[in-house]
Structure formats: C-alpha cells, structure tokens
Write an enzyme that holds these catalytic residues in place. Structure first.
Site, PDB file in Angstrom:
ATOM      1  N   LYS A 267       0.853  -1.201   0.000  1.00  0.00           N
ATOM      2  CA  LYS A 267       0.000   0.000   0.000  1.00  0.00           C
ATOM      3  C   LYS A 267       0.881   1.242   0.000  1.00  0.00           C
ATOM      4  O   LYS A 267       1.707   1.431   0.901  1.00  0.00           O
ATOM      5  CB  LYS A 267      -0.920  -0.016   1.227  1.00  0.00           C
ATOM      6  N   ASP A 272      -2.631  10.116   3.919  1.00  0.00           N
ATOM      7  CA  ASP A 272      -4.038   9.731   4.071  1.00  0.00           C
ATOM      8  C   ASP A 272      -4.740  10.709   5.002  1.00  0.00           C
ATOM      9  O   ASP A 272      -4.690  10.563   6.226  1.00  0.00           O
ATOM     10  CB  ASP A 272      -4.123   8.299   4.624  1.00  0.00           C
ATOM     11  N   LYS A 279     -10.228  12.724   8.434  1.00  0.00           N
ATOM     12  CA  LYS A 279      -9.752  12.277   9.740  1.00  0.00           C
ATOM     13  C   LYS A 279      -9.703  13.451  10.715  1.00  0.00           C
ATOM     14  O   LYS A 279      -9.566  14.599  10.288  1.00  0.00           O
ATOM     15  CB  LYS A 279      -8.320  11.723   9.595  1.00  0.00           C
ATOM     16  N   ASP A 290       1.469   6.159   5.734  1.00  0.00           N
ATOM     17  CA  ASP A 290       0.512   5.244   5.114  1.00  0.00           C
ATOM     18  C   ASP A 290       1.066   4.600   3.829  1.00  0.00           C
ATOM     19  O   ASP A 290       0.352   3.866   3.153  1.00  0.00           O
ATOM     20  CB  ASP A 290      -0.807   5.983   4.839  1.00  0.00           C
ATOM     21  N   ASP A 349     -12.358   7.038   3.861  1.00  0.00           N
ATOM     22  CA  ASP A 349     -11.121   6.795   4.608  1.00  0.00           C
ATOM     23  C   ASP A 349     -10.711   5.314   4.567  1.00  0.00           C
ATOM     24  O   ASP A 349      -9.610   4.964   4.973  1.00  0.00           O
ATOM     25  CB  ASP A 349     -11.313   7.258   6.064  1.00  0.00           C
ATOM     26  N   GLU A 351      -9.582   3.697   2.204  1.00  0.00           N
ATOM     27  CA  GLU A 351      -9.068   3.821   0.834  1.00  0.00           C
ATOM     28  C   GLU A 351      -7.999   2.789   0.493  1.00  0.00           C
ATOM     29  O   GLU A 351      -7.788   2.481  -0.669  1.00  0.00           O
ATOM     30  CB  GLU A 351      -8.500   5.237   0.620  1.00  0.00           C
ATOM     31  N   ARG A 353      -7.870  -0.428   0.931  1.00  0.00           N
ATOM     32  CA  ARG A 353      -8.422  -1.611   0.257  1.00  0.00           C
ATOM     33  C   ARG A 353      -8.846  -1.275  -1.161  1.00  0.00           C
ATOM     34  O   ARG A 353      -8.851  -2.138  -2.033  1.00  0.00           O
ATOM     35  CB  ARG A 353      -9.580  -2.173   1.095  1.00  0.00           C
TER      36      ARG A 353
HETATM   37  N1  BES Z   1      -4.366   4.302   6.966  1.00  0.00           N
HETATM   38  C1  BES Z   1      -5.529   4.092   7.725  1.00  0.00           C
HETATM   39  C2  BES Z   1      -5.326   3.066   8.820  1.00  0.00           C
HETATM   40  C3  BES Z   1      -4.601   3.530  10.043  1.00  0.00           C
HETATM   41  C4  BES Z   1      -5.182   4.420  10.919  1.00  0.00           C
HETATM   42  C5  BES Z   1      -3.365   3.025  10.328  1.00  0.00           C
HETATM   43  C6  BES Z   1      -4.507   4.803  12.070  1.00  0.00           C
HETATM   44  C7  BES Z   1      -2.698   3.399  11.481  1.00  0.00           C
HETATM   45  C8  BES Z   1      -3.263   4.290  12.344  1.00  0.00           C
HETATM   46  C9  BES Z   1      -6.659   3.577   6.837  1.00  0.00           C
HETATM   47  O1  BES Z   1      -6.667   4.066   5.552  1.00  0.00           O
HETATM   48  C10 BES Z   1      -7.931   3.983   7.479  1.00  0.00           C
HETATM   49  O2  BES Z   1      -8.171   5.147   7.545  1.00  0.00           O
HETATM   50  N2  BES Z   1      -8.719   3.020   7.945  1.00  0.00           N
HETATM   51  C11 BES Z   1      -9.925   3.291   8.602  1.00  0.00           C
HETATM   52  C12 BES Z   1     -10.956   2.312   8.114  1.00  0.00           C
HETATM   53  C13 BES Z   1     -12.345   2.609   8.557  1.00  0.00           C
HETATM   54  C14 BES Z   1     -12.840   3.868   7.898  1.00  0.00           C
HETATM   55  C15 BES Z   1     -13.230   1.444   8.208  1.00  0.00           C
HETATM   56  C16 BES Z   1      -9.688   3.154  10.103  1.00  0.00           C
HETATM   57  O3  BES Z   1      -8.933   2.263  10.503  1.00  0.00           O
HETATM   58  O4  BES Z   1     -10.224   3.950  10.849  1.00  0.00           O
HETATM   59 ZN    ZN Z   2      -4.885   4.677   4.793  1.00  0.00          ZN
HETATM   60 MN    MN Z   3      -7.722   5.903   5.438  1.00  0.00          MN
END
Ligand code: BES
Ligand code: ZN
Ligand code: MN
Length: 498
Positions: A267, A272, A279, A290, A349, A351, A353
């Site tokens: 990835k 992000d 966020k 990210d 968010d 994104e 996947r």
């Molecule tokens: N890059 C983030 C995941 C992440 C968040 C990694 C905080 C490390 C610390 C990912 O793209 C994301 O935002 N995931 C969301 C998914 C949710 C919207 C289903 C998450 O984990 O909040």
């Molecule tokens: Zn992300």
């Molecule tokens: Mn995200």
C-alpha cells in the site's frame, strides 16, 4: 559500517575496543575469562570492587588492561544467565552500541555474539547484532538545518568467533544481516519523509533508482496506463489529489526463467487525510506513514537483490494520495474495480483496500506462487494487537504457517486473525457488489475479507502493519518492519525444493 569475522582469541585482538560480556553475580563470559586470565585477575578485581555487577544493559569501560594489545575493554552486562533470551540479547547489544558510539573508538572487536541465547544460534546472534548496528547508524533524511548529534567515530566491527569451522555460517549470517539492515534503512528513510517530499511520483522515482543500482527491472505505469487497465477503484482514490497516481512494478529475476514468482503488493498512500470522510486533526501527520507497505516492498527487494537471492520476486506498488477535494470520492459513490466487481464507497477513509484490490487483481497476470500484500490498513488492528505483532490473514494454511515461522525467526512477529466466511456478510451493500466498510466490529477482519474477494485465484496472505510500521510519540519514526519477516520468508522459499 564495515564488518568482518575472525577466529582470533580476544587477548590477541589489536583493536580500539574489545567487547566482552559479564553475567549477573559477576560471572564472566568465556571471552571475558580469557582476558581475565591474561590480565592476572584484573577483571575479577574490578567486579569485586563493585564497578560492574553484570546487570542487563550496564556497561563498564576499561583502559589499558594488562596482558592485552587492545586500547580499551568494554564490559557489557548480560543479566542472569538463565534469563538470556532474545529481548535480553537485544538490550545488551543496544547498550553496547551506545557505549561504543560514546567512547571514541573507531573500531571494535566483539565477543558478545558468543552469548548463548535461548533457542538461538551464533548465526542468529550475528544477524541480529548487524541489524542493530545498522539501525544505530540510521538518520532520517537531512531535513534539519543542523545535525542533532555529532556522528560517532565507530567505523568497523569485527566479530570474534571461537572456532574457524563457524566461519562460513557466520559470514552468511553477516551478509543476511547487512542486506536486511540496508532494506530496513531504505524502508525507514522513505517512511519518515514528509508527504510533501515523498509523493507518488517521488516514490516511483525511488523505485527506479533502486532498480538501476540493484539491477532490477522496473516499470512505472501512469494515470493513462492505469485507466487502460480498468482500475476504477484505485483511480477513484487518486482523483481527489493534484499528485498523479502511479503503479510501480519491480522484478527481481533471481530464479529460473518460468519459475512462478512471489508477488509482494505494498500500500503506497503517501498521505491519508481520509478524503471527504476527513480524519480528526490529532496525529494526522502520522498518515505520512501510510505508504510503509510500499516502503517495505522496496526495502525487501533491495535486501534480496543484495543477497542475490535465487528466487523470482515481483513488487507491485499502487501509490497515490487520499485527500478531500471537489473531485474526491464521496460516501455513497459506486466504482467499478479492475475485477469487474462494483464497490460502494461508504467511507472514503477506507481507501487502502480500494487501491489494493486493483493491484491484487493485476497480480494475477504473474501466475504467482503466492501473493503477500503489506498495508497500514486499519486502526482496528492496532487496537487488537498493539504495536508488537503484525496482523496476518491468509486463504492458505501452509503459507500462513511459513509466514508465522519467518516472523519468529526474524524477531518480527505476526499473529494470525480469522478470515471466516461468517464475517463476509458485513460487507453486503444494497446497491453494489460489495461495500468498502463492514462496521466497527472486527474492523481489521472485514478489511481483510474485502481483499479476499480479489484474491481467489492464488495463495494469498495479507499483513496489516498499522501497529508495527512506525512508532509514535517521542521516538516517532519508521521501524523498517516487516522487511526482516519478508526477507526471512523469501530466503526460506528460495531454499525450498520446487
Ligand atoms: N491508513 C488508515 C489506517 C490507520 C489508521 C493506520 C490509524 C494506522 C493508524 C486507513 O486508511 C484507514 O483510515 N482506515 C480506517 C478504516 C475505517 C474507515 C473502516 C480506520 O482504521 O479507521
Ligand atoms: Zn490509509
Ligand atoms: Mn484511510
């Protein structure tokens, strides 16, 4: 740093600093005992006077020890002999590196690698110490106008082994440690760079530079190429950004022509912000990390290229930014992935996947022996496993076991989480084939379930490195994980009968 291996007894080492271990209750290691004998009990005297008690991580620097031809002797506390495990060895190694960096020696002869660590061998000790030494030299990209600390003078480490029969395996361990160290440094450097420097275009340029210096094949597909491939899901994330997306494809052709490759998919979200599902502000800077999955793919390819590993490996990196914009994805939007499956984007968010699914479909063309994707995918994984283990999911039990073993061997562990069908229904959508989120419950699992819809044609594992790729707080910085795990996995694969 330069490294070498010698089977010379400690008192004959002509070096700026000789390093030997001392266990708690003043028990000298074999190398320390040899020095002590040459020195007429000089070390025993020092211990008796209480200058050093052998406590784990303590150090004591001595000058001009009688009977030796070295300038200094550094005693390193190893703690209780029966507690000498991986963590204790790492603590002792780091204490040693700190003391060496501070003492002004330009080279050192190290006997600490002869410590017996529960369940490990000399080769493992050497590999770990080399990695720790390389890590101690790491400096993030030169973005401060003044250096924080003056760099240490230490340039050369010699590992003392007791038996010349160990030379070959010690050399191999040194080479592997160096390769892993170099791979981790690259991954860390890229991870620590800010989003305004490390853009998708920059990352692609780094991949090309790596390909050039390490004789890899590299293709960089741009937006038009990605459109032609039909990667509607990947492109939908990229369109909220002014930075164009890239799809980087790297080949290490170390195996026989026609041998099925291992494909590593990383990835590469270089920042992000969450997109329209923005966020919160706190710690949002950390979302420059990210792209650590992508960085680990580059680091791993660097390591295996340096080792000239006899295996075919392909790296695939979808990279773009995830930002809010008038043209960005909106909640409720439906996009068509390269696989033909339609996706309802309920949260912009989620994104990672969305870009990975198209890269995973693209990977089918390599007829892979196995595909492993590496992604900072979910905050939920950090809640589940904290910062010690990487979350692992797989559709193939023996592949999962191989990865678990590699993680243990590399001291870069994973913990397997379930990918049961029971979770799949959380991704049902009223309007598209699949939704991109599955609710709060089991967030890392439903993210993996999403990816599993695109990996049916091959053996696959997914590594969620959200908790392990970087550290927050005072020690904020990239860890270089899971480069050690991936290198160990690939080394084992290269040695396996086809
Ligand atoms: N890059 C983030 C995941 C992440 C968040 C990694 C905080 C490390 C610390 C990912 O793209 C994301 O935002 N995931 C969301 C998914 C949710 C919207 C289903 C998450 O984990 O909040
Ligand atoms: Zn992300
Ligand atoms: Mn995200």
């Amino acid at each position: 740093m330069e490294f070498s291996i010698k089977s010379t007894s400690p008192e004959k080492q002509r070096t700026a600093c000789l390093v030997v271990g001392v266990h708690e209750s003043r028990k000298l290691s074999p190398a320390a005992t040899q020095i002590d004998q040459q020195a007429g009990g000089y070390l025993t005297d020092i211990l008796r006077h209480g200058d050093m008690d052998g406590r784990l991580g303590s150090t004591c620097l001595l000058h001009k020890v009688p009977g030796t031809i070295c300038e200094r002797v550094l005693l390193v506390g190893l703690g209780r002999e029966r507690d000498m495990n991986e963590k204790a060895y790492a603590d002792a190694s780091n204490a040693m590196l700190k003391a060496l960096a501070g003492c002004g020696a330009a080279d050192a002869a190290i006997y600490l690698i002869q410590t017996s660590v529960k369940g490990r061998d000399l080769a493992w000790n050497i590999e770990q110490l080399v990695i720790a030494a390389e890590a101690s030299q790491y400096q993030p990209g030169k973005l401060k106008s003044k250096q924080d600390k003056s760099p240490s003078k230490l340039r050369k480490l010699t590992f003392g082994i007791s038996d010349s029969q160990q030379q070959a395996s010690a050399e191999a361990a040194l080479a592997q440690g160096l390769a892993i160290g170099a791979g981790m440094s690259l991954a860390k450097m890229l991870g620590d760079l800010p989003g305004n420097v490390c853009t998708p275009t920059y990352l692609a340029g780094q991949a090309q530079a790596l390909a050039k210096s390490h004789k890899l094949k590299c293709e960089v597909l741009d937006k038009k190429d990605i459109e032609k491939l039909g990667m509607g899901s990947f492109l939908s994330v990229a369109k909220g950004s002014r930075q164009p997306p890239k799809l980087v494809v790297l080949h290490h052709n170390g195996g026989k022509k026609g041998d099925k490759p291992i494909v590593l998919v990383g990835k590469g979200i270089t920042f992000d912000a969450g997109g329209i599902s923005l966020k919160p502000a706190a710690e949002m800077d950390e979302m420059k990390y990210d792209m650590c999955g992508a960085a680990s793919v580059l680091g791993t390819l660097r390591a295996i290229a340096e080792m000239k590993l006899p295996l075919n490996v392909v790296g695939v990196i979808p990279t773009c930014e995830n930002l809010p914009d008038g043209d960005a994805n909106k909640p409720g939007d439906i996009v068509t992935s390269m696989s033909g499956q339609t996706i309802e984007i309920l949260n912009t968010d989620a994104e990672g996947r969305l870009i990975l699914c198209d890269a995973l479909t693209y990977s089918e063309r390599f007829e892979p022996a196995a595909v492993i994707d590496i992604a900072t995918l979910t905050g939920a994984c950090v809640i589940a496993l904290g910062h010690h283990a990487t979350g692992m999911f797989s559709n193939h039990d023996s592949l999962a076991r191989e990865i678990e073993h590699a993680g243990t061997a590399a001291q870069d562990r994973v913990w397997r989480l379930p990918l049961w069908d029971d979770y799949q229904q959380q991704l049902d959508s009223n309007f598209a084939d699949i939704a991109n989120i599955g609710g709060r419950a089991g967030g890392s699992i439903t993210a993996a379930c999403f990816l599993s819809r695109f990996t049916k044609k091959y053996d696959w594992a997914h590594l969620d490195i959200a908790g392990t790729a970087w550290k927050s707080g005072k020690d904020k910085g990239s860890t270089g994980r899971p480069v050690p795990l991936l290198v160990h996995f690939l080394v084992k694969r290269a040695g396996r009968p086809k």
